[in-house]
Motif scaffolding. Sequence first.
Motif, PDB file in Angstrom:
ATOM      1  N   TRP A  82      -0.394   2.443   5.456  1.00  0.00           N
ATOM      2  CA  TRP A  82       0.355   3.527   6.112  1.00  0.00           C
ATOM      3  C   TRP A  82      -0.310   4.878   5.883  1.00  0.00           C
ATOM      4  O   TRP A  82      -0.144   5.798   6.689  1.00  0.00           O
ATOM      5  CB  TRP A  82       1.795   3.559   5.611  1.00  0.00           C
ATOM      6  N   ALA A  83      -1.066   5.003   4.801  1.00  0.00           N
ATOM      7  CA  ALA A  83      -1.745   6.263   4.508  1.00  0.00           C
ATOM      8  C   ALA A  83      -3.006   6.456   5.345  1.00  0.00           C
ATOM      9  O   ALA A  83      -3.562   7.560   5.383  1.00  0.00           O
ATOM     10  CB  ALA A  83      -2.100   6.319   3.019  1.00  0.00           C
ATOM     11  N   HIS A  95      10.724   4.195   3.515  1.00  0.00           N
ATOM     12  CA  HIS A  95       9.578   5.095   3.663  1.00  0.00           C
ATOM     13  C   HIS A  95       8.774   4.745   4.913  1.00  0.00           C
ATOM     14  O   HIS A  95       8.368   5.643   5.671  1.00  0.00           O
ATOM     15  CB  HIS A  95       8.697   4.991   2.419  1.00  0.00           C
ATOM     16  N   LEU A 135       1.803   0.446   1.772  1.00  0.00           N
ATOM     17  CA  LEU A 135       1.716   1.888   1.580  1.00  0.00           C
ATOM     18  C   LEU A 135       0.296   2.405   1.777  1.00  0.00           C
ATOM     19  O   LEU A 135       0.085   3.487   2.344  1.00  0.00           O
ATOM     20  CB  LEU A 135       2.231   2.264   0.191  1.00  0.00           C
ATOM     21  N   ARG A 136      -0.682   1.627   1.344  1.00  0.00           N
ATOM     22  CA  ARG A 136      -2.072   2.071   1.521  1.00  0.00           C
ATOM     23  C   ARG A 136      -2.493   2.005   2.991  1.00  0.00           C
ATOM     24  O   ARG A 136      -3.223   2.878   3.481  1.00  0.00           O
ATOM     25  CB  ARG A 136      -2.996   1.257   0.621  1.00  0.00           C
ATOM     26  N   THR A 165       8.276   7.333   8.125  1.00  0.00           N
ATOM     27  CA  THR A 165       6.970   7.986   8.081  1.00  0.00           C
ATOM     28  C   THR A 165       6.159   7.572   9.306  1.00  0.00           C
ATOM     29  O   THR A 165       5.919   6.385   9.524  1.00  0.00           O
ATOM     30  CB  THR A 165       6.211   7.606   6.795  1.00  0.00           C
ATOM     31  N   VAL A 218       2.733   3.677  -5.340  1.00  0.00           N
ATOM     32  CA  VAL A 218       1.798   2.630  -4.936  1.00  0.00           C
ATOM     33  C   VAL A 218       1.369   1.874  -6.197  1.00  0.00           C
ATOM     34  O   VAL A 218       0.674   2.431  -7.043  1.00  0.00           O
ATOM     35  CB  VAL A 218       0.567   3.212  -4.227  1.00  0.00           C
ATOM     36  N   HIS A 260      -1.309   0.358  10.507  1.00  0.00           N
ATOM     37  CA  HIS A 260       0.143   0.243  10.337  1.00  0.00           C
ATOM     38  C   HIS A 260       0.623  -1.094  10.907  1.00  0.00           C
ATOM     39  O   HIS A 260       1.482  -1.756  10.316  1.00  0.00           O
ATOM     40  CB  HIS A 260       0.850   1.409  11.034  1.00  0.00           C
TER      41      HIS A 260
END
Length: 244
Positions: free
Chosen positions: A89-90, A121, A86-87, A125, A15, A97
Amino acid sequence: MARVTTVTGATPPDVPRSALADTVLARVTALLPPASDPGRADAMRAYMKDVAPFLGIPTPARRALSRTVLAGTPRPDEADCTAIALRCWALPEREYHYFAVDFLRRYAGRLSSGFLPVARHLVTTLPWWDTVDLLAAHVVGHLVAADPSLTAAMDAWITDGDLWLVRTALLHQLPRKESTDADRLFTYCLLQSGHPDFFVRKAIGWALREYAKTDPEAVRAFLVRERGRFAPLTVREALKNIGA
């Protein structure tokens, strides 16, 4: 038929630091939760087979909030897009998302071929069709169209053990119309013609049905020649708009 090559491996994405991501994440996590609807959230989670919890925000309302989140922000670079995706998705709730997917679709032209490991990813994920299909057609597909050398990655994904990478490879040409590499599409379909999973069989039919809008005779001839190799579901899906 197209010759399918193979490439291996993918490193987990880092990230990157991004002031824009800091701003966007602060805004989106402040604005979305107050719009949540627990009853709707339960129904949405059940419909999506418990892939993730939901806030329960319908799409029009979520996209209106997204416009507020992005109001006045500058155009991102690739590092910003990576950090935001990515943040998001976390975070646990699926609406984050969806925000990331919409953001990447909007700024796909800012992404280089180096974004493909990040896309991989995201595809693998918390995967389900609601995010995978949009990433396949509008993010991965855009990357491959812009850099044809990435077809080697699609050639690897089509035989991967992860069904969502297989589905992405099948669907990445979905919007291409006359620019579709038909030989590669047909090769991919044949490679996975015996796949046991519904989502792969359905994707084969969908990819063929979409290309049939451009070249119905090619799809019809392909299925006449190879029909016995495909599940009835796949054939029905492929011929839905062009007939037997």
